[in-house]
Motif scaffolding. Structure first.
Motif, PDB file in Angstrom:
ATOM      1  N   GLU A  43      17.689  -1.966   4.838  1.00  0.00           N
ATOM      2  CA  GLU A  43      17.177  -1.101   5.889  1.00  0.00           C
ATOM      3  C   GLU A  43      15.684  -0.852   5.703  1.00  0.00           C
ATOM      4  OE1 GLU A  43      21.253   1.461   6.864  1.00  0.00           O
ATOM      5  OE2 GLU A  43      19.431   2.470   6.202  1.00  0.00           O
ATOM      6  N   ARG A  44      15.052  -0.516   6.810  1.00  0.00           N
ATOM      7  CA  ARG A  44      13.638  -0.183   6.734  1.00  0.00           C
ATOM      8  C   ARG A  44      13.448   1.072   5.913  1.00  0.00           C
ATOM      9  NH1 ARG A  44      10.165  -0.703  12.206  1.00  0.00           N
ATOM     10  NH2 ARG A  44      11.379  -2.639  12.113  1.00  0.00           N
ATOM     11  N   GLU A  45      12.425   1.090   5.055  1.00  0.00           N
ATOM     12  CA  GLU A  45      12.199   2.232   4.192  1.00  0.00           C
ATOM     13  C   GLU A  45      10.750   2.676   4.223  1.00  0.00           C
ATOM     14  OE1 GLU A  45      13.082   1.243   0.121  1.00  0.00           O
ATOM     15  OE2 GLU A  45      11.424  -0.176  -0.043  1.00  0.00           O
ATOM     16  N   PHE A  46      10.561   3.937   3.964  1.00  0.00           N
ATOM     17  CA  PHE A  46       9.238   4.537   3.923  1.00  0.00           C
ATOM     18  C   PHE A  46       8.468   4.049   2.694  1.00  0.00           C
ATOM     19  CE2 PHE A  46       5.973   7.663   4.275  1.00  0.00           C
ATOM     20  CZ  PHE A  46       5.750   8.157   3.000  1.00  0.00           C
ATOM     21  N   VAL A  47       7.174   3.801   2.892  1.00  0.00           N
ATOM     22  CA  VAL A  47       6.314   3.381   1.785  1.00  0.00           C
ATOM     23  C   VAL A  47       5.237   4.429   1.503  1.00  0.00           C
ATOM     24  CG1 VAL A  47       4.652   1.660   0.994  1.00  0.00           C
ATOM     25  CG2 VAL A  47       6.689   0.933   2.251  1.00  0.00           C
ATOM     26  N   ALA A  48       4.455   4.759   2.518  1.00  0.00           N
ATOM     27  CA  ALA A  48       3.342   5.685   2.315  1.00  0.00           C
ATOM     28  C   ALA A  48       2.901   6.252   3.654  1.00  0.00           C
ATOM     29  CB  ALA A  48       2.163   4.981   1.642  1.00  0.00           C
ATOM     30  N   ALA A  49       2.278   7.426   3.615  1.00  0.00           N
ATOM     31  CA  ALA A  49       1.792   8.054   4.838  1.00  0.00           C
ATOM     32  C   ALA A  49       0.528   8.842   4.549  1.00  0.00           C
ATOM     33  CB  ALA A  49       2.852   8.956   5.450  1.00  0.00           C
ATOM     34  N   SER A  61       8.818   4.473  -5.544  1.00  0.00           N
ATOM     35  CA  SER A  61       8.774   3.093  -6.024  1.00  0.00           C
ATOM     36  C   SER A  61       7.376   2.479  -5.959  1.00  0.00           C
ATOM     37  CB  SER A  61       9.741   2.225  -5.208  1.00  0.00           C
ATOM     38  OG  SER A  61       9.381   2.243  -3.832  1.00  0.00           O
ATOM     39  N   VAL A  62       6.476   3.082  -5.188  1.00  0.00           N
ATOM     40  CA  VAL A  62       5.133   2.506  -5.052  1.00  0.00           C
ATOM     41  C   VAL A  62       4.044   3.438  -5.574  1.00  0.00           C
ATOM     42  CG1 VAL A  62       5.924   1.249  -3.015  1.00  0.00           C
ATOM     43  CG2 VAL A  62       4.603   3.349  -2.718  1.00  0.00           C
ATOM     44  N   LYS A  63       4.392   4.663  -5.894  1.00  0.00           N
ATOM     45  CA  LYS A  63       3.396   5.629  -6.340  1.00  0.00           C
ATOM     46  C   LYS A  63       2.687   5.127  -7.590  1.00  0.00           C
ATOM     47  CE  LYS A  63       2.895  10.636  -6.448  1.00  0.00           C
ATOM     48  NZ  LYS A  63       3.606  11.934  -6.393  1.00  0.00           N
ATOM     49  N   GLY A  64       1.368   5.183  -7.553  1.00  0.00           N
ATOM     50  CA  GLY A  64       0.578   4.704  -8.672  1.00  0.00           C
ATOM     51  C   GLY A  64       0.176   3.241  -8.547  1.00  0.00           C
ATOM     52  N   ARG A  65       0.822   2.529  -7.627  1.00  0.00           N
ATOM     53  CA  ARG A  65       0.481   1.120  -7.417  1.00  0.00           C
ATOM     54  C   ARG A  65      -0.134   0.891  -6.035  1.00  0.00           C
ATOM     55  NH1 ARG A  65       4.374  -2.613  -7.048  1.00  0.00           N
ATOM     56  NH2 ARG A  65       5.949  -1.158  -6.241  1.00  0.00           N
ATOM     57  N   PHE A  66       0.309   1.647  -5.049  1.00  0.00           N
ATOM     58  CA  PHE A  66      -0.168   1.487  -3.672  1.00  0.00           C
ATOM     59  C   PHE A  66      -1.062   2.671  -3.305  1.00  0.00           C
ATOM     60  CE2 PHE A  66       3.616  -1.156  -1.833  1.00  0.00           C
ATOM     61  CZ  PHE A  66       3.474  -2.061  -2.873  1.00  0.00           C
ATOM     62  N   THR A  67      -2.043   2.400  -2.456  1.00  0.00           N
ATOM     63  CA  THR A  67      -2.925   3.452  -1.963  1.00  0.00           C
ATOM     64  C   THR A  67      -3.111   3.294  -0.459  1.00  0.00           C
ATOM     65  OG1 THR A  67      -4.138   3.499  -4.065  1.00  0.00           O
ATOM     66  CG2 THR A  67      -5.192   4.536  -2.164  1.00  0.00           C
ATOM     67  N   ILE A  68      -2.829   4.368   0.259  1.00  0.00           N
ATOM     68  CA  ILE A  68      -3.046   4.364   1.700  1.00  0.00           C
ATOM     69  C   ILE A  68      -4.376   5.029   2.007  1.00  0.00           C
ATOM     70  CG2 ILE A  68      -1.798   6.548   2.062  1.00  0.00           C
ATOM     71  CD1 ILE A  68      -0.793   5.373   4.739  1.00  0.00           C
ATOM     72  N   HIS A  78      -5.210   1.380   6.098  1.00  0.00           N
ATOM     73  CA  HIS A  78      -5.056   0.310   5.114  1.00  0.00           C
ATOM     74  C   HIS A  78      -3.974   0.685   4.110  1.00  0.00           C
ATOM     75  CE1 HIS A  78      -8.763  -1.562   6.512  1.00  0.00           C
ATOM     76  NE2 HIS A  78      -9.360  -0.386   6.400  1.00  0.00           N
ATOM     77  N   LEU A  79      -3.414  -0.346   3.497  1.00  0.00           N
ATOM     78  CA  LEU A  79      -2.510  -0.140   2.364  1.00  0.00           C
ATOM     79  C   LEU A  79      -2.938  -1.108   1.267  1.00  0.00           C
ATOM     80  CD1 LEU A  79       0.008   1.424   1.383  1.00  0.00           C
ATOM     81  CD2 LEU A  79       1.342  -0.608   2.025  1.00  0.00           C
ATOM     82  N   GLN A  80      -3.540  -0.567   0.232  1.00  0.00           N
ATOM     83  CA  GLN A  80      -3.918  -1.371  -0.927  1.00  0.00           C
ATOM     84  C   GLN A  80      -2.724  -1.431  -1.864  1.00  0.00           C
ATOM     85  OE1 GLN A  80      -6.827  -3.084  -1.668  1.00  0.00           O
ATOM     86  NE2 GLN A  80      -5.666  -3.851  -3.424  1.00  0.00           N
ATOM     87  N   MET A  81      -2.268  -2.632  -2.155  1.00  0.00           N
ATOM     88  CA  MET A  81      -1.072  -2.822  -2.970  1.00  0.00           C
ATOM     89  C   MET A  81      -1.457  -3.577  -4.240  1.00  0.00           C
ATOM     90  SD  MET A  81       1.703  -3.818  -0.012  1.00  0.00           S
ATOM     91  CE  MET A  81       1.001  -5.440   0.257  1.00  0.00           C
TER      92      MET A  81
END
Length: 121
Positions: A43-49, A61-68, A78-81
C-alpha cells in the motif's frame, strides 16, 4: 492543477537521489507538501511532509536519511534521499494538502503521477 515529479532512477544501495516536484495551478503557499511512496504489492505509505510554515514530519523508516524541503518562490518541493537501501524501492508520489479551513473537497488535495526509484546493486 499539476504536480510533476522528477529525479527518480536506478541507484546502488548506499547511494543518494534528489526528487523534485513542481506544482502549478494552485496557490502553493496555502498547501502543505508531502511525499508518499508505493512499493510493488504494497500500500501507499507516508514518507515526509512539510507545512507552508516549514514544519516537517518524517516516517520512522526514513528519518535521518531523507530530507524534505520546499522553495515557495519556485513552487517546488524536494526530497533528498541518502543512504538508500533496497527497501526504499518504490514509486514516489508528491501530494499537496490544503491548510485552509473550509476549502472545497475538490481543492483539498492533489497528487502527482509519481517517479520511480529503484535501489539495486
Amino acid at each position: 492543477v499539476q504536480l510533476v515529479e522528477s529525479g527518480g532512477g536506478l541507484v546502488q544501495p548506499g547511494g543518494s537521489l534528489r526528487l523534485s516536484c513542481v506544482a502549478s495551478g494552485f496557490t502553493f503557499g496555502d498547501y502543505a507538501m508531502a511525499w508518499f511512496r508505493q512499493a510493488p504489492a504494497k500500500e501507499r505509505e507516508f514518507v515526509a511532509a512539510m507545512t507552508s510554515g516549514g514544519s516537517t514530519n518524517y516516517a520512522p523508516s526514513v528519518k535521518g536519511r531523507f530530507t524534505i524541503s520546499r522553495d515557495n518562490a519556485k513552487n517546488t518541493v524536494h526530497l533528498q534521499m541518502n543512504s538508500l537501501n533496497t527497501e526504499d524501492t518504490a514509486v514516489y508520489y508528491c501530494k499537496a494538502e490544503s491548510e485552509r479551513i473550509g476549502v472545497r473537497a475538490t481543492e483539498s488535495e492533489y497528487w502527482g503521477q509519481g517517479t520511480e526509484v529503484t535501489v539495486s546493486a
